[in-house]
Design an enzyme around this catalytic site. Sequence first.
Site, PDB file in Angstrom:
ATOM      1  N   PRO A  99       0.844  -1.193   0.000  1.00  0.00           N
ATOM      2  CA  PRO A  99       0.000   0.000   0.000  1.00  0.00           C
ATOM      3  C   PRO A  99       0.883   1.247   0.000  1.00  0.00           C
ATOM      4  O   PRO A  99       1.954   1.243   0.621  1.00  0.00           O
ATOM      5  CB  PRO A  99      -0.779  -0.104   1.318  1.00  0.00           C
ATOM      6  CG  PRO A  99       0.057  -0.973   2.197  1.00  0.00           C
ATOM      7  CD  PRO A  99       0.794  -1.913   1.286  1.00  0.00           C
ATOM      8  N   GLY A 103       3.756   3.801   5.370  1.00  0.00           N
ATOM      9  CA  GLY A 103       4.866   3.448   6.257  1.00  0.00           C
ATOM     10  C   GLY A 103       5.460   2.080   6.002  1.00  0.00           C
ATOM     11  O   GLY A 103       6.271   1.614   6.789  1.00  0.00           O
ATOM     12  N   ASP A 150      14.683   3.552   5.079  1.00  0.00           N
ATOM     13  CA  ASP A 150      13.831   2.753   4.185  1.00  0.00           C
ATOM     14  C   ASP A 150      14.635   2.109   3.060  1.00  0.00           C
ATOM     15  O   ASP A 150      14.585   0.893   2.849  1.00  0.00           O
ATOM     16  CB  ASP A 150      12.732   3.633   3.553  1.00  0.00           C
ATOM     17  CG  ASP A 150      11.549   3.826   4.466  1.00  0.00           C
ATOM     18  OD1 ASP A 150      11.729   3.684   5.687  1.00  0.00           O
ATOM     19  OD2 ASP A 150      10.453   4.119   3.957  1.00  0.00           O
TER      20      ASP A 150
HETATM   21  O1  PMV Z   1       6.641   6.189   7.015  1.00  0.00           O
HETATM   22  P1  PMV Z   1       7.940   5.909   6.403  1.00  0.00           P
HETATM   23  O2  PMV Z   1       8.120   4.512   6.008  1.00  0.00           O
HETATM   24  O3  PMV Z   1       8.253   6.871   5.296  1.00  0.00           O
HETATM   25  O4  PMV Z   1       9.071   6.108   7.517  1.00  0.00           O
HETATM   26  C1  PMV Z   1       9.436   7.364   7.969  1.00  0.00           C
HETATM   27  C2  PMV Z   1      10.436   7.200   9.046  1.00  0.00           C
HETATM   28  C3  PMV Z   1      10.822   8.516   9.690  1.00  0.00           C
HETATM   29  O5  PMV Z   1      11.742   8.202  10.724  1.00  0.00           O
HETATM   30  C4  PMV Z   1       9.628   9.206  10.292  1.00  0.00           C
HETATM   31  C5  PMV Z   1      11.471   9.455   8.697  1.00  0.00           C
HETATM   32  C6  PMV Z   1      12.832   9.024   8.226  1.00  0.00           C
HETATM   33  O6  PMV Z   1      13.291   9.616   7.248  1.00  0.00           O
HETATM   34  O7  PMV Z   1      13.454   8.144   8.832  1.00  0.00           O
END
Ligand code: PMV
Length: 308
Positions: A99, A103, A150
Site C-alpha cells: 500500500p 509506512g 527505508d
Molecule cells: O513512514 P515511512 O516509512 O516513510 O518512515 C518514515 C520514518 C521517519 O523516521 C519518520 C522518517 C525518516 O526519514 O526516517
Amino acid sequence: MVNKIQRSAPGKVILCGEHSVVYGQPAIAVPVSGLRAYANVEAAPTEGSLQLISRDLNETISLEVAPPEHPLAAIARETLAYLTLPSPAASLTLWSELPIASGLGSGAAVSVAIARALAAYLGRELQPQEVSALAYEVEKIHHGTPSGIDNTVIAYEAPVYFVKGQPPEIFVIKEPFYLVIANSGIPSATKQAVMGVRNRRNAKPEEYDTYFNRMGEIANAARTAIEQGDIASLAPLLNENHSLLREIGVSLPELDRLVAVAKNAGATGAKLTGAGTGGNVIALTSPENIASVKAAMQAAGATEVWTT
Ligand code: PMV
C-alpha cells in the site's frame, strides 16, 4: 543484453526508532519479504526512450518526457546516470503489493525494484549499497530530509540497525517472531509528519530531545533482545515506543485504537510504524494468537492485515 528481466524488492516495517532516527538516534527496521514491488524490463520495438508503465496506476509515460519528480522516471534516470548508459529502447513495467503512503516502504521498494531490473537488463547486478544509494536520491525528492532507513533495509532485505550517516549494521534474528501489520487506511504523509515533529521540537527542544534519547535507548535494547532471542523483552519496548510517538504528536486516535485492540486480543506489544499520522500499526503476537489479533484489528477498522 537479455530480452526480459524481472527484479523485486520487499516492503519494510520500522520496529522502533522512527522520527528519533532523524535526530541521530538508532532505529531498527526489518524487511517484509511477503509484500513486494516488482519491475519487469523487456526489449520494446519502439524507437528511442524507455517506456515506464505503472500497472497499478494504469499509466504509461516515456522517460524522455516524464517530469523530474516522476517517481519511476527519477529512479530510472538516477540508475542510467550511475551506469553512464543511455536509455534503452525497452519497456519497464512496475507493479506493487505494497500500500502506498502507509509506512511500509512502498516508495523505496519501487525504486529498488526498478534500479535492479534496469541495471540487470543492461548487464549489471547492483550491490545492496549501490541500489540503496540510488533509491536514497529519489527518497530525497519525495521526503525532503529522509534518514535513509527505508532504502537501506529494503536494499539489503535484512534486519538493519541504522544510525543516520553511519554504515548500516545488518544483524541476525536469533528466534523468529511474528508481527501482525494492520493498515489504518489513513494515508500517512511522511514529509508533513517529519515537519510537524521538527516544528514542535523547535518549540520545546529539551522535552523532545529527552523523548528522542529514550527512543534511542529503546532501539538499542530491542536490538539486544532480538539478537538474544529474548522476544518477551521486546514487547514492552514496543509499547513504550508507541507511547513516546504519541507524546511527539504523530499518533492518531485510530492508531491508538488499533494498538489497544491488538493488545486486548493477545498481542504482547504494539505500536504505530513509520511516520505515523496514519499508516500502519504492528503487533508482536505469538503464533497461536495471530488469528484473533488479525480478526480484532479488522473488526476495529483495519483496511488490510498481514502477518510477517
Ligand atoms: O513512514 P515511512 O516509512 O516513510 O518512515 C518514515 C520514518 C521517519 O523516521 C519518520 C522518517 C525518516 O526519514 O526516517
